[in-house]
Write a protein that holds these residues in place. Structure first.
Motif, PDB file in Angstrom:
ATOM      1  N   ASN A  19      -8.324  -5.736  -6.874  1.00 40.39           N
ATOM      2  CA  ASN A  19      -7.625  -6.558  -5.865  1.00 40.39           C
ATOM      3  C   ASN A  19      -8.026  -6.705  -4.486  1.00 40.39           C
ATOM      4  O   ASN A  19      -8.231  -7.745  -3.697  1.00 40.39           O
ATOM      5  N   MET A  20      -8.257  -5.441  -3.878  1.00 42.17           N
ATOM      6  CA  MET A  20      -8.731  -5.371  -2.589  1.00 42.17           C
ATOM      7  C   MET A  20     -10.142  -5.878  -2.174  1.00 42.17           C
ATOM      8  O   MET A  20     -10.402  -6.553  -1.418  1.00 42.17           O
ATOM      9  N   ASN A  21     -10.858  -5.563  -3.520  1.00 43.57           N
ATOM     10  CA  ASN A  21     -12.327  -5.867  -3.293  1.00 43.57           C
ATOM     11  C   ASN A  21     -12.723  -7.647  -3.266  1.00 43.57           C
ATOM     12  O   ASN A  21     -13.428  -7.936  -2.543  1.00 43.57           O
ATOM     13  N   HIS A  67       0.799  -0.990  -0.049  1.00 45.03           N
ATOM     14  CA  HIS A  67      -0.162   0.073   0.029  1.00 45.03           C
ATOM     15  C   HIS A  67       0.987   1.482   0.126  1.00 45.03           C
ATOM     16  O   HIS A  67       0.818   2.234  -0.752  1.00 45.03           O
ATOM     17  N   GLU A  74      -5.829  -1.946  -8.346  1.00 44.47           N
ATOM     18  CA  GLU A  74      -5.730  -2.313  -7.226  1.00 44.47           C
ATOM     19  C   GLU A  74      -7.121  -2.309  -6.420  1.00 44.47           C
ATOM     20  O   GLU A  74      -7.129  -3.235  -5.376  1.00 44.47           O
ATOM     21  N   ASP A 110      -8.310  -5.422   7.311  1.00 43.10           N
ATOM     22  CA  ASP A 110      -6.705  -5.794   8.008  1.00 43.10           C
ATOM     23  C   ASP A 110      -6.887  -5.607   9.361  1.00 43.10           C
ATOM     24  O   ASP A 110      -6.098  -6.433  10.016  1.00 43.10           O
ATOM     25  N   LYS A 117     -10.417  -1.809   3.189  1.00 37.23           N
ATOM     26  CA  LYS A 117      -9.256  -2.866   3.288  1.00 37.23           C
ATOM     27  C   LYS A 117      -8.280  -2.731   4.397  1.00 37.23           C
ATOM     28  O   LYS A 117      -8.124  -3.632   5.342  1.00 37.23           O
ATOM     29  N   TYR A 134     -10.578   4.969  -4.841  1.00 37.78           N
ATOM     30  CA  TYR A 134      -9.448   4.023  -4.290  1.00 37.78           C
ATOM     31  C   TYR A 134      -9.186   4.364  -2.918  1.00 37.78           C
ATOM     32  O   TYR A 134      -9.273   3.166  -2.116  1.00 37.78           O
ATOM     33  N   LEU A 143      -9.540   1.519  -0.093  1.00 37.93           N
ATOM     34  CA  LEU A 143      -8.169   1.410   0.704  1.00 37.93           C
ATOM     35  C   LEU A 143      -8.829   1.458   2.233  1.00 37.93           C
ATOM     36  O   LEU A 143      -8.214   0.722   3.059  1.00 37.93           O
TER      37      LEU A 143
END
Length: 182
Positions: free
Chosen positions: A99-101, A53, A96, A170, A166, A159, A163
């Motif tokens: 990928n995160m989704n 990131h 990006e 995390d 995400k 984004y 983020l």
């Protein structure tokens, strides 16, 4: 080289190309807001987040400098070669997000800003990005603005939202959802 020049003491500043404009000029508001956004991106990068990131955010900061330089140039008079945004810059943000989704739960509610500090920083940056986009669209109604800049700012705000989700996931922080009172 001195940082202070005193040339702005009377409320005017120069665009790239030499045109003098008031410091409240829409073009100045645009690149000033992009600069503010870039500073908040730097704040997010300084947090304890994955190196991947941080790398993407560094790339975004570089692209925001490109956007700012283009906005700071008088489209009629500037002869300075300024880098252009590329389709690949927009594609990176989309990739990006995709990928995160893949690892995020389906979005079923509006998300309220918050969750933890870094997530809150992402939401602040997202709001500033939306303001930069609105200002840039306004500028584009009167002056030349490469349409890739408004597209990039639009994707970047998306984004930053993804983020935030995400980073919240995390950290195993519960998402702050909005449930309207009816």
């Amino acid at each position: 080289m001195k940082i202070y020049t005193k040339t702005g003491d009377k409320g005017l500043t120069s665009l790239i190309g030499g045109t003098r404009v008031p410091k409240f000029h829409l073009r100045i508001e645009c690149y000033g807001t992009v600069d503010e956004l870039n500073s908040h991106i730097g704040l997010i990068m300084c947090q304890d987040i994955e190196m991947h990131h941080q790398k993407i955010l560094k790339e975004i900061q570089d692209r925001l400098f490109t956007v700012g330089a283009s906005l700071a140039a008088d489209p009629e008079k500037s002869r300075m070669k300024i880098p252009d945004l590329q389709d690949s810059d927009i594609n990176l943000l989309e990739q990006e997000m995709d990928n995160m989704n893949e690892t995020l739960p389906e979005l079923k509610h509006f998300v309220l800003p918050g969750g933890n500090t870094v997530v809150s920083y992402c939401h602040i940056a997202r709001c500033i990005c939306r303001r930069a986009e609105r200002l840039t669209v306004h500028l584009a109604s009167d002056s030349f603005v490469d349409e890739k800049m408004t597209i990039y700012l639009n994707r970047l705000s998306d984004y930053l939202f993804v983020l935030a989700r995400k980073l919240n996931s995390d950290a195993k922080t519960e998402e702050n959802i909005w449930i309207p009172r009816l």
